[in-house]
Design a protein around this motif. Sequence first.
Motif, PDB file in Angstrom:
ATOM      1  N   ALA A 239     -46.908 -43.594 -34.445  1.00  0.00           N
ATOM      2  CA  ALA A 239     -46.641 -42.717 -35.582  1.00  0.00           C
ATOM      3  C   ALA A 239     -46.155 -43.481 -36.810  1.00  0.00           C
ATOM      4  O   ALA A 239     -45.917 -42.880 -37.857  1.00  0.00           O
ATOM      5  N   GLY A 240     -45.959 -44.782 -36.670  1.00  0.00           N
ATOM      6  CA  GLY A 240     -45.566 -45.610 -37.799  1.00  0.00           C
ATOM      7  C   GLY A 240     -44.078 -45.802 -37.964  1.00  0.00           C
ATOM      8  O   GLY A 240     -43.630 -46.373 -38.969  1.00  0.00           O
ATOM      9  N   PHE A 241     -43.277 -45.376 -36.985  1.00  0.00           N
ATOM     10  CA  PHE A 241     -41.831 -45.552 -37.069  1.00  0.00           C
ATOM     11  C   PHE A 241     -41.455 -46.992 -36.737  1.00  0.00           C
ATOM     12  O   PHE A 241     -42.022 -47.600 -35.819  1.00  0.00           O
ATOM     13  N   GLN A 242     -40.474 -47.514 -37.481  1.00  0.00           N
ATOM     14  CA  GLN A 242     -39.924 -48.834 -37.197  1.00  0.00           C
ATOM     15  C   GLN A 242     -38.545 -48.650 -36.567  1.00  0.00           C
ATOM     16  O   GLN A 242     -37.622 -48.155 -37.211  1.00  0.00           O
ATOM     17  N   ALA A 289     -42.346 -36.004 -27.189  1.00  0.00           N
ATOM     18  CA  ALA A 289     -43.630 -35.506 -26.690  1.00  0.00           C
ATOM     19  C   ALA A 289     -44.484 -34.955 -27.828  1.00  0.00           C
ATOM     20  O   ALA A 289     -45.710 -35.152 -27.849  1.00  0.00           O
ATOM     21  N   LYS A 290     -43.862 -34.290 -28.779  1.00  0.00           N
ATOM     22  CA  LYS A 290     -44.585 -33.729 -29.929  1.00  0.00           C
ATOM     23  C   LYS A 290     -45.207 -34.846 -30.772  1.00  0.00           C
ATOM     24  O   LYS A 290     -46.377 -34.755 -31.184  1.00  0.00           O
ATOM     25  N   VAL A 291     -44.434 -35.900 -31.022  1.00  0.00           N
ATOM     26  CA  VAL A 291     -44.971 -37.045 -31.768  1.00  0.00           C
ATOM     27  C   VAL A 291     -46.165 -37.641 -31.027  1.00  0.00           C
ATOM     28  O   VAL A 291     -47.195 -37.981 -31.627  1.00  0.00           O
ATOM     29  N   GLY A 292     -46.044 -37.756 -29.715  1.00  0.00           N
ATOM     30  CA  GLY A 292     -47.146 -38.285 -28.922  1.00  0.00           C
ATOM     31  C   GLY A 292     -48.401 -37.438 -29.044  1.00  0.00           C
ATOM     32  O   GLY A 292     -49.507 -37.968 -29.239  1.00  0.00           O
ATOM     33  N   ARG A 293     -48.248 -36.122 -28.941  1.00  0.00           N
ATOM     34  CA  ARG A 293     -49.406 -35.233 -29.054  1.00  0.00           C
ATOM     35  C   ARG A 293     -50.078 -35.371 -30.416  1.00  0.00           C
ATOM     36  O   ARG A 293     -51.306 -35.341 -30.530  1.00  0.00           O
ATOM     37  N   GLU A 294     -49.243 -35.510 -31.466  1.00  0.00           N
ATOM     38  CA  GLU A 294     -49.785 -35.602 -32.827  1.00  0.00           C
ATOM     39  C   GLU A 294     -50.508 -36.919 -33.088  1.00  0.00           C
ATOM     40  O   GLU A 294     -51.247 -37.026 -34.073  1.00  0.00           O
ATOM     41  N   HIS A 295     -50.303 -37.911 -32.227  1.00  0.00           N
ATOM     42  CA  HIS A 295     -50.915 -39.221 -32.451  1.00  0.00           C
ATOM     43  C   HIS A 295     -51.728 -39.679 -31.233  1.00  0.00           C
ATOM     44  O   HIS A 295     -51.849 -40.876 -30.956  1.00  0.00           O
ATOM     45  N   ASP A 296     -52.278 -38.699 -30.537  1.00  0.00           N
ATOM     46  CA  ASP A 296     -53.211 -38.948 -29.433  1.00  0.00           C
ATOM     47  C   ASP A 296     -52.650 -39.887 -28.379  1.00  0.00           C
ATOM     48  O   ASP A 296     -53.354 -40.752 -27.841  1.00  0.00           O
ATOM     49  N   TYR A 297     -51.363 -39.714 -28.095  1.00  0.00           N
ATOM     50  CA  TYR A 297     -50.731 -40.503 -27.033  1.00  0.00           C
ATOM     51  C   TYR A 297     -49.873 -39.563 -26.193  1.00  0.00           C
ATOM     52  O   TYR A 297     -48.688 -39.357 -26.477  1.00  0.00           O
ATOM     53  N   PRO A 298     -50.450 -38.935 -25.168  1.00  0.00           N
ATOM     54  CA  PRO A 298     -49.695 -37.977 -24.357  1.00  0.00           C
ATOM     55  C   PRO A 298     -48.487 -38.643 -23.685  1.00  0.00           C
ATOM     56  O   PRO A 298     -48.633 -39.628 -22.966  1.00  0.00           O
ATOM     57  N   CYS A 299     -47.306 -38.111 -23.953  1.00  0.00           N
ATOM     58  CA  CYS A 299     -46.077 -38.612 -23.317  1.00  0.00           C
ATOM     59  C   CYS A 299     -45.815 -37.749 -22.079  1.00  0.00           C
ATOM     60  O   CYS A 299     -44.994 -36.830 -22.102  1.00  0.00           O
ATOM     61  N   ARG A 300     -46.519 -38.069 -21.013  1.00  0.00           N
ATOM     62  CA  ARG A 300     -46.507 -37.181 -19.847  1.00  0.00           C
ATOM     63  C   ARG A 300     -45.126 -37.085 -19.204  1.00  0.00           C
ATOM     64  O   ARG A 300     -44.727 -36.035 -18.710  1.00  0.00           O
ATOM     65  N   THR A 301     -44.389 -38.186 -19.208  1.00  0.00           N
ATOM     66  CA  THR A 301     -43.058 -38.155 -18.592  1.00  0.00           C
ATOM     67  C   THR A 301     -42.096 -37.315 -19.428  1.00  0.00           C
ATOM     68  O   THR A 301     -41.331 -36.517 -18.888  1.00  0.00           O
TER      69      THR A 301
END
Length: 326
Positions: A239-242, A289-301
Amino acid sequence: MVMMKYAVIGAGAMGYRYGVLLQENAAKSVDFIDTWAPNIEKVRQQGGVYVSRDHEGRHLVPISISTPEDYQGDPDVWIIFLKQMQLEDALKRCEPLFKDHQVAFSAMNGWGHFEKIQQYFPKDRIYGGTAMIATVLNGPGDVDFIGKPGAGSMHMCAMTEEVTEVEQAMAADFKAANLNPIITQNFQGTCLAKIIFNSVVNTLCTMYQITMGQFVSYPGAMDMATQLINEAYDALERAGFQLIQTRQEAIKEVDFVSRVSNPLHYPSMYQDMSKGRKTEVDYINGYIAKVGREHDYPCRTHEFLTHGVHLAELAFQIHQQEAAKA
């Protein structure tokens, strides 16, 4: 150096800790504003808040507490410590009190509060941060500071990421209060560090109803922490976070705080669940998890643990209901 007056919105565990330490250690003028009537009534009845440290030395600290509608003060700094679910209503009630010369500082758990604070304060008057400081609200007007004096630390950062005279004055006061502030110039990365920490410790301790020390004593605890932290970093970096810590530093922090700093502490998420309140898991693991969904990286855990905490909330309520019937 600017001389600051403070008002705390949210006289809960962390609000009391910041306000009382600023008042007692830094000799600052501090007012408290709350929306929980039993808390306000209890403080007024007993003439202050009872403060303990590690369940010992309980003593009364005189404080001034008001509802938003009753408050007549004009602070320089609003310190905001509320649950994410309570913030919108409290800010709306406090809106008539906000003035152009004031700034807002918040080190709340989770993510979502700065969007709400920005409805009342411009970006150049907002400061955020983290508080790695354990505190328990025993009940209305009764708080317990966990850890020895000076235990824990905090980070703070201007939303503009520019170090200002006001921020330096706040940091000096926080240092005098024994809160160990560190100024950074990475707003999002600073605030996300606590979310990542909480997504491990708060969540797992709540699901299994254990202390931080009990969690870290499990042989697989750091494997679990590593999995959650790597998944969070993968999503947030996409998502571009540092982030202000490396993954290894975040893992070591989980181990150190759980094993050394606060092994007897039940995290705030567990405290909420055990008192029948909604937890902030949607703003912590749910946010990752929301950030993951928005950037095509499912955070399943993180997705699974968000549901896990909500299931733990339901199970706790069911057990309480069954115990009441017995």
